[in-house]
Design a protein around this motif. Structure first.
Motif, PDB file in Angstrom:
ATOM      1  N   PRO A  40       0.825  -1.210   0.000  1.00 45.66           N
ATOM      2  CA  PRO A  40       0.000   0.000   0.000  1.00 45.66           C
ATOM      3  C   PRO A  40       0.858   1.258   0.000  1.00 45.66           C
ATOM      4  O   PRO A  40       1.784   1.385   0.808  1.00 45.66           O
ATOM      5  N   GLY A  41       0.564   2.158  -0.919  1.00 52.71           N
ATOM      6  CA  GLY A  41       1.279   3.424  -0.987  1.00 52.71           C
ATOM      7  C   GLY A  41       2.662   3.357  -1.598  1.00 52.71           C
ATOM      8  O   GLY A  41       3.389   4.351  -1.597  1.00 52.71           O
ATOM      9  N   LYS A  42       3.037   2.183  -2.108  1.00 53.76           N
ATOM     10  CA  LYS A  42       4.367   2.028  -2.681  1.00 53.76           C
ATOM     11  C   LYS A  42       4.278   1.585  -4.136  1.00 53.76           C
ATOM     12  O   LYS A  42       3.249   1.094  -4.592  1.00 53.76           O
ATOM     13  N   GLN A  43       5.390   1.765  -4.841  1.00 53.47           N
ATOM     14  CA  GLN A  43       5.439   1.326  -6.225  1.00 53.47           C
ATOM     15  C   GLN A  43       5.600  -0.192  -6.304  1.00 53.47           C
ATOM     16  O   GLN A  43       6.122  -0.822  -5.387  1.00 53.47           O
ATOM     17  N   ARG A  44       5.154  -0.731  -7.407  1.00 56.06           N
ATOM     18  CA  ARG A  44       5.332  -2.155  -7.637  1.00 56.06           C
ATOM     19  C   ARG A  44       6.823  -2.447  -7.789  1.00 56.06           C
ATOM     20  O   ARG A  44       7.523  -1.729  -8.487  1.00 56.06           O
ATOM     21  N   GLU A  45       7.304  -3.484  -7.116  1.00 54.81           N
ATOM     22  CA  GLU A  45       8.715  -3.815  -7.174  1.00 54.81           C
ATOM     23  C   GLU A  45       8.925  -5.250  -7.650  1.00 54.81           C
ATOM     24  O   GLU A  45       8.119  -6.147  -7.362  1.00 54.81           O
ATOM     25  N   LEU A  46      10.024  -5.446  -8.340  1.00 56.50           N
ATOM     26  CA  LEU A  46      10.385  -6.766  -8.830  1.00 56.50           C
ATOM     27  C   LEU A  46      10.973  -7.585  -7.686  1.00 56.50           C
ATOM     28  O   LEU A  46      11.913  -7.145  -7.029  1.00 56.50           O
ATOM     29  N   VAL A  47      10.444  -8.765  -7.473  1.00 55.67           N
ATOM     30  CA  VAL A  47      10.882  -9.624  -6.371  1.00 55.67           C
ATOM     31  C   VAL A  47      11.835 -10.703  -6.862  1.00 55.67           C
ATOM     32  O   VAL A  47      12.883 -10.933  -6.252  1.00 55.67           O
ATOM     33  N   ALA A  48      11.473 -11.368  -7.958  1.00 55.62           N
ATOM     34  CA  ALA A  48      12.290 -12.478  -8.444  1.00 55.62           C
ATOM     35  C   ALA A  48      11.993 -12.734  -9.910  1.00 55.62           C
ATOM     36  O   ALA A  48      10.873 -12.477 -10.373  1.00 55.62           O
ATOM     37  N   THR A  49      13.006 -13.207 -10.621  1.00 54.92           N
ATOM     38  CA  THR A  49      12.840 -13.620 -12.007  1.00 54.92           C
ATOM     39  C   THR A  49      13.424 -15.003 -12.202  1.00 54.92           C
ATOM     40  O   THR A  49      14.327 -15.413 -11.457  1.00 54.92           O
ATOM     41  N   ILE A  50      12.915 -15.685 -13.205  1.00 55.04           N
ATOM     42  CA  ILE A  50      13.474 -16.981 -13.580  1.00 55.04           C
ATOM     43  C   ILE A  50      13.484 -17.074 -15.097  1.00 55.04           C
ATOM     44  O   ILE A  50      12.470 -16.824 -15.747  1.00 55.04           O
ATOM     45  N   ALA A  51      14.633 -17.401 -15.640  1.00 55.83           N
ATOM     46  CA  ALA A  51      14.790 -17.463 -17.082  1.00 55.83           C
ATOM     47  C   ALA A  51      14.039 -18.661 -17.656  1.00 55.83           C
ATOM     48  O   ALA A  51      13.767 -19.638 -16.978  1.00 55.83           O
ATOM     49  N   GLY A  52      13.729 -18.549 -18.960  1.00 54.25           N
ATOM     50  CA  GLY A  52      13.055 -19.651 -19.607  1.00 54.25           C
ATOM     51  C   GLY A  52      13.984 -20.819 -19.889  1.00 54.25           C
ATOM     52  O   GLY A  52      13.605 -21.974 -19.799  1.00 54.25           O
ATOM     53  N   LYS A  53      15.223 -20.459 -20.217  1.00 47.75           N
ATOM     54  CA  LYS A  53      16.217 -21.472 -20.519  1.00 47.75           C
ATOM     55  C   LYS A  53      17.137 -21.657 -19.325  1.00 47.75           C
ATOM     56  O   LYS A  53      17.617 -20.693 -18.753  1.00 47.75           O
ATOM     57  N   THR A  83       9.714 -17.971   2.676  1.00 43.20           N
ATOM     58  CA  THR A  83       9.967 -18.426   4.036  1.00 43.20           C
ATOM     59  C   THR A  83      10.433 -17.258   4.894  1.00 43.20           C
ATOM     60  O   THR A  83      10.797 -16.202   4.377  1.00 43.20           O
ATOM     61  N   ASP A  84      10.416 -17.461   6.210  1.00 45.20           N
ATOM     62  CA  ASP A  84      10.833 -16.427   7.152  1.00 45.20           C
ATOM     63  C   ASP A  84      10.178 -15.083   6.809  1.00 45.20           C
ATOM     64  O   ASP A  84      10.837 -14.042   6.728  1.00 45.20           O
ATOM     65  N   LEU A  85       8.888 -15.128   6.613  1.00 46.23           N
ATOM     66  CA  LEU A  85       8.169 -13.935   6.196  1.00 46.23           C
ATOM     67  C   LEU A  85       8.179 -12.862   7.274  1.00 46.23           C
ATOM     68  O   LEU A  85       8.120 -13.159   8.486  1.00 46.23           O
ATOM     69  N   LYS A  86       8.229 -11.618   6.825  1.00 44.75           N
ATOM     70  CA  LYS A  86       8.293 -10.464   7.706  1.00 44.75           C
ATOM     71  C   LYS A  86       7.102  -9.542   7.421  1.00 44.75           C
ATOM     72  O   LYS A  86       6.564  -9.568   6.306  1.00 44.75           O
ATOM     73  N   PRO A  87       6.730  -8.715   8.381  1.00 48.05           N
ATOM     74  CA  PRO A  87       5.606  -7.789   8.126  1.00 48.05           C
ATOM     75  C   PRO A  87       5.825  -6.931   6.880  1.00 48.05           C
ATOM     76  O   PRO A  87       4.856  -6.621   6.174  1.00 48.05           O
ATOM     77  N   GLU A  88       7.062  -6.591   6.591  1.00 53.22           N
ATOM     78  CA  GLU A  88       7.333  -5.759   5.418  1.00 53.22           C
ATOM     79  C   GLU A  88       7.165  -6.514   4.096  1.00 53.22           C
ATOM     80  O   GLU A  88       7.258  -5.919   3.023  1.00 53.22           O
ATOM     81  N   ASP A  89       6.936  -7.818   4.164  1.00 53.77           N
ATOM     82  CA  ASP A  89       6.614  -8.579   2.963  1.00 53.77           C
ATOM     83  C   ASP A  89       5.136  -8.473   2.591  1.00 53.77           C
ATOM     84  O   ASP A  89       4.718  -8.961   1.538  1.00 53.77           O
ATOM     85  N   THR A  90       4.346  -7.847   3.443  1.00 59.83           N
ATOM     86  CA  THR A  90       2.926  -7.675   3.173  1.00 59.83           C
ATOM     87  C   THR A  90       2.722  -6.856   1.908  1.00 59.83           C
ATOM     88  O   THR A  90       3.237  -5.733   1.789  1.00 59.83           O
ATOM     89  N   ALA A  91       1.990  -7.420   0.968  1.00 64.44           N
ATOM     90  CA  ALA A  91       1.784  -6.773  -0.330  1.00 64.44           C
ATOM     91  C   ALA A  91       0.844  -7.634  -1.165  1.00 64.44           C
ATOM     92  O   ALA A  91       0.553  -8.781  -0.805  1.00 64.44           O
TER      93      ALA A  91
END
Length: 120
Positions: A40-53, A83-91
């Protein structure tokens, strides 16, 4: 193209969740996938990517060591194990299908988002 995300919910700090995203309408095997989040109130951020190959994965510093992205090309599915989720992971967490451009990951298609709330 459809991306259907699921698996969000309410979890206590230190807990775990696994998000999944089922993809249809594209050639999944060769498509780099990603998870984003928007608090809430923040920009969308990239968390993780995985390549196709070769399924090479990359993570934001804030989740590195706690989150794992993977893919099952036979099931057209990408997942995010948290894992080890934190309140700041709420999104709201979104899966995306896209490609790697000169400035990093470029999303073409989005899932509908799934809410993750970390609270005691």
């Amino acid at each position: 193209v459809q991306l259907q995300a699921s698996g969000g919910g309410l979890v206590q700090p230190g807990g775990s969740l696994r998000l999944s995203c089922v993809v249809s309408g594209i050639i999944f095997r060769g498509t780099p996938m990603a998870w984003y989040r928007q608090a809430p109130g923040k920009q969308r951020e990239l968390v993780a990517t995985i390549a196709g190959k070769y399924s090479r994965a990359n993570y934001a510093d804030s989740v590195n060591g706690r989150f794992t992205i993977d893919r099952d090309n036979a099931k057209n599915t990408t997942s995010l194990q948290m894992t080890d989720l934190k309140p700041e992971d709420t999104a709201v967490y979104y899966c995306a299908a896209g490609y790697f451009g000169g400035r990093g990951y470029i999303p073409d298609y989005w899932g509908q988002g799934t809410q993750v709330t970390v609270s005691s």
